[in-house]
Scaffold this active site. Structure first.
Site, PDB file in Angstrom:
ATOM      1  N   GLY A 287      39.700  10.280 -25.872  1.00 15.08           N
ATOM      2  CA  GLY A 287      40.279   8.883 -24.971  1.00 15.08           C
ATOM      3  C   GLY A 287      41.412   8.987 -25.367  1.00 15.08           C
ATOM      4  O   GLY A 287      42.453   8.500 -25.675  1.00 15.08           O
ATOM      5  N   GLU A 329      36.658  14.111 -29.854  1.00 13.26           N
ATOM      6  CA  GLU A 329      36.012  14.731 -28.787  1.00 13.26           C
ATOM      7  C   GLU A 329      37.165  15.074 -27.640  1.00 13.26           C
ATOM      8  O   GLU A 329      37.089  14.346 -26.587  1.00 13.26           O
ATOM      9  CB  GLU A 329      35.088  13.958 -28.227  1.00 13.26           C
ATOM     10  CG  GLU A 329      33.475  13.819 -29.786  1.00 13.26           C
ATOM     11  CD  GLU A 329      32.514  13.522 -28.625  1.00 13.26           C
ATOM     12  OE1 GLU A 329      32.824  12.702 -27.311  1.00 13.26           O
ATOM     13  OE2 GLU A 329      31.150  13.546 -29.329  1.00 13.26           O
ATOM     14  N   PRO A 330      38.129  15.666 -27.486  1.00 13.48           N
ATOM     15  CA  PRO A 330      39.301  16.102 -26.624  1.00 13.48           C
ATOM     16  C   PRO A 330      38.656  16.293 -25.942  1.00 13.48           C
ATOM     17  O   PRO A 330      38.094  17.516 -25.839  1.00 13.48           O
ATOM     18  CB  PRO A 330      40.571  15.964 -27.265  1.00 13.48           C
ATOM     19  CG  PRO A 330      40.159  16.999 -28.771  1.00 13.48           C
ATOM     20  CD  PRO A 330      38.420  16.037 -29.150  1.00 13.48           C
ATOM     21  N   GLY A 331      39.867  16.025 -24.066  1.00 12.91           N
ATOM     22  CA  GLY A 331      38.901  16.520 -23.481  1.00 12.91           C
ATOM     23  C   GLY A 331      40.056  16.646 -22.301  1.00 12.91           C
ATOM     24  O   GLY A 331      41.035  17.686 -22.620  1.00 12.91           O
ATOM     25  N   ARG A 332      40.354  15.877 -21.719  1.00 15.62           N
ATOM     26  CA  ARG A 332      42.392  15.750 -21.392  1.00 15.62           C
ATOM     27  C   ARG A 332      43.007  15.981 -22.040  1.00 15.62           C
ATOM     28  O   ARG A 332      44.235  16.588 -20.956  1.00 15.62           O
ATOM     29  CB  ARG A 332      42.238  13.849 -20.375  1.00 15.62           C
ATOM     30  CG  ARG A 332      43.774  14.066 -19.850  1.00 15.62           C
ATOM     31  CD  ARG A 332      44.096  12.856 -19.150  1.00 15.62           C
ATOM     32  NE  ARG A 332      42.489  11.614 -20.058  1.00 15.62           N
ATOM     33  CZ  ARG A 332      42.096  10.922 -18.649  1.00 15.62           C
ATOM     34  NH1 ARG A 332      43.268  11.395 -17.368  1.00 15.62           N
ATOM     35  NH2 ARG A 332      41.553  10.273 -18.635  1.00 15.62           N
ATOM     36  N   CYS A 399      41.114  11.743   6.213  1.00 11.38           N
ATOM     37  CA  CYS A 399      40.241  10.654   6.582  1.00 11.38           C
ATOM     38  C   CYS A 399      40.013   9.108   6.131  1.00 11.38           C
ATOM     39  O   CYS A 399      39.378   8.088   6.068  1.00 11.38           O
ATOM     40  CB  CYS A 399      39.307  11.239   7.922  1.00 11.38           C
ATOM     41  SG  CYS A 399      39.541  12.341   8.911  1.00 11.38           S
ATOM     42  N   GLU A 400      41.095   8.834   5.554  1.00 10.33           N
ATOM     43  CA  GLU A 400      41.378   7.451   4.441  1.00 10.33           C
ATOM     44  C   GLU A 400      42.820   7.395   4.280  1.00 10.33           C
ATOM     45  O   GLU A 400      43.769   8.204   3.840  1.00 10.33           O
ATOM     46  CB  GLU A 400      40.448   7.847   2.816  1.00 10.33           C
ATOM     47  CG  GLU A 400      39.044   8.022   2.770  1.00 10.33           C
ATOM     48  CD  GLU A 400      38.513   7.439   3.787  1.00 10.33           C
ATOM     49  OE1 GLU A 400      38.829   6.015   3.567  1.00 10.33           O
ATOM     50  OE2 GLU A 400      37.058   7.335   3.810  1.00 10.33           O
ATOM     51  N   TYR A 429      40.557  16.467 -15.006  1.00 12.36           N
ATOM     52  CA  TYR A 429      39.548  15.029 -13.876  1.00 12.36           C
ATOM     53  C   TYR A 429      40.360  16.083 -12.220  1.00 12.36           C
ATOM     54  O   TYR A 429      39.751  14.913 -11.729  1.00 12.36           O
ATOM     55  CB  TYR A 429      39.912  13.878 -14.401  1.00 12.36           C
ATOM     56  CG  TYR A 429      38.886  13.926 -15.492  1.00 12.36           C
ATOM     57  CD1 TYR A 429      37.541  13.837 -15.662  1.00 12.36           C
ATOM     58  CD2 TYR A 429      39.658  13.237 -17.119  1.00 12.36           C
ATOM     59  CE1 TYR A 429      37.008  13.642 -16.730  1.00 12.36           C
ATOM     60  CE2 TYR A 429      39.342  13.347 -18.016  1.00 12.36           C
ATOM     61  CZ  TYR A 429      37.741  13.424 -18.003  1.00 12.36           C
ATOM     62  OH  TYR A 429      37.923  13.328 -19.664  1.00 12.36           O
TER      63      TYR A 429
END
Length: 472
Positions: A287, A329-332, A399-400, A429
């Protein structure tokens, strides 16, 4: 303040595991295009550390011009700076000495990423049989992998046992008996318990996971965690290795992590008192917040590591406990700043109140603005603009009405169809959350290093769509 998100990164240390295949420092040689005068540092502060301005408004990452990547591989496309990824892995290992650093695969995973992470000496945190299978078949040591998930499927557990995963994080009481019964005869499975410590932290309500009002973990407040721990200790096929918590994502201050340490050490002390068991591991999850635009806050990783270690040592001393092995646990924070997304402008529409710049990607390759309101800083590359910047909204092709990639950002007033836009901090992500909406197809991933670009993940094709649709 030294943070992990702004170049220059700390210089590369000696490799922890086998030597890295590529040096971390940007290559000395530049592409054939002549470098331009240096841009202000703030302009490139959220870009990969190897980013350099070139003539005619182009940028190079790891010595590869972005226009070259777009022409060779098409758009939309994701670019990933291998050297930047490796440097961030090493920076974590330097900061968290005598700890296990596990890369959170959910941020982004492919075979090359698993290989880089393994070479740099990190472990891996996975959430499914798919992530686990890809990593292990790439050669990642299964005993350095932790399996997460609030609702692990039978397939997830079968894969974990078949491949020999190192740890399984128990997320709910219902998992205990099911997991214990599935352990192969004659063996014991190391597990951790995901504890909800009652701490609100994170950049958005949808990514805060340290409080009791969400789906993850077992509450410390209502006793669920304590009850689950007692049950696990009574299972002969399970070995309780430690406690786990994950407070949320995009946390930019140290205080929540320090509070979590105190509460989890308190729980460890009660476990020792009630059951006579000293747990050897404490996993604080990830996080760790990064900056998506110049000037935004990011978590100072070196400071976090020092303060967490001090708090852990002090709290354990006060509780009469030995200091457990720390895991993070780093990811980003490893993948995010190393990535760049490339798009072609397809249309520019000027209404009475707004200017919309529509590109050839959108929410199918980056749903995060729609999900969390994330704000990016796209940049025109490949030509010198002649007009002053104006506020525009960069939108996708889907189409949004909510298909917005960057709201109210400043781009040159002469932006036009055919222009190339680059969006930094696109390594986490994006592809991992990409969808098949409108059957547009997921973009490729291109690695850059030492002045060369190579394809890691190919573009999803029309043939892929036809091949998966097996009948009427």
């Amino acid at each position: 303040m030294t943070t992990l998100h702004v170049p220059p990164l700390p210089g590369p240390a000696a490799p922890v595991s086998p030597p890295a295949a590529h040096p971390v420092s940007p290559p000395a040689a530049t592409p054939a295009i002549a470098p331009a005068a240096a841009a202000p540092a703030a302009d490139l502060s959220v870009w990969p550390a190897s980013t350099t301005p070139l003539a005619h408004g182009d940028l190079a990452v790891a010595g590869v011009p972005l226009t070259e990547v777009a022409e060779r591989f098409g758009t939309p496309a994701y670019l990933l700076d291998e050297g930047d990824v490796r440097a961030r892995c090493r920076a974590y290992l330097r900061a968290f000495k005598d700890a296990d650093v596990l890369y959170a695969a959910k941020a982004f995973l492919c075979r090359a990423m698993a290989h880089w992470v393994a070479e740099e000496g990190l472990g891996l945190d996975v959430c499914s049989a798919g992530e686990l299978e890809l990593a292990v078949t790439t050669g990642f040591p299964a005993d350095r992998i932790v399996l997460h998930g609030n609702a692990k499927s039978p397939e997830d557990l079968r894969a974990a046992f078949r491949l020999g995963v190192g740890r399984i994080v128990i997320d709910s009481a219902s998992e205990i008996a099911r997991l214990a019964a599935a352990v192969p005869p004659g063996s014991r499975q190391k597990v951790m318990v995901r504890v909800v410590p009652g701490i609100a932290a994170g950049g958005h309500a949808k990514i805060r996971t340290g409080t009791d009002d969400q789906k993850f973990g077992l509450s410390l407040t209502d006793g669920s965690a304590q009850h689950a721990i007692a049950r696990i200790l009574g299972q002969p096929t399970l070995e309780l290795a430690g406690l786990h918590c994950h407070l949320g994502s995009q946390i930019t201050t140290e205080k929540p992590f320090l509070c979590a340490v105190r509460r989890l050490v308190g729980l460890m002390a009660r476990i020792k008192e009630q059951h006579g068991v000293t747990l050897p591991e404490l996993d604080l999850g990830g996080g760790h917040g990064i900056a998506y635009r110049p000037g935004e806050d990011a978590l100072d990783i070196a400071s976090l590591a020092r303060k967490v270690r001090a708090e852990l040592t002090e709290s354990c001393a006060a509780a009469g406990l030995p200091v457990p092995r720390l895991l993070v646990e780093p990811g980003r924070a490893i993948a995010g700043p190393a990535g760049v997304a490339l798009y072609r402008v397809l249309a520019v529409k000027r209404t009475s109140g707004r200017t919309f710049v529509a590109v050839d990607g959108g929410m199918s390759d980056n749903p995060r603005p729609a999900l969390y309101g994330v704000r990016y800083a796209p940049r025109l590359v490949g030509r010198r603009a002649t007009a002053d910047p104006e506020p525009v909204t960069v939108v996708g092709r889907h189409c949004e009405a909510g298909d917005v990639l960057a709201d109210d950002v400043r781009l040159p007033g002469d932006v036009r169809p055919g222009d190339l836009l680059a969006v930094p901090v696109a390594g986490a992500y994006h592809l991992s959350m990409a969808s098949g909406y409108n059957l547009v197809g997921r973009p490729p991933v291109i690695a850059v290093a030492d002045g060369h670009a190579r394809l890691l993940v190919r573009r999803e094709s029309l043939e892929d769509f036809r091949g998966r649709d097996v009948g009427l």
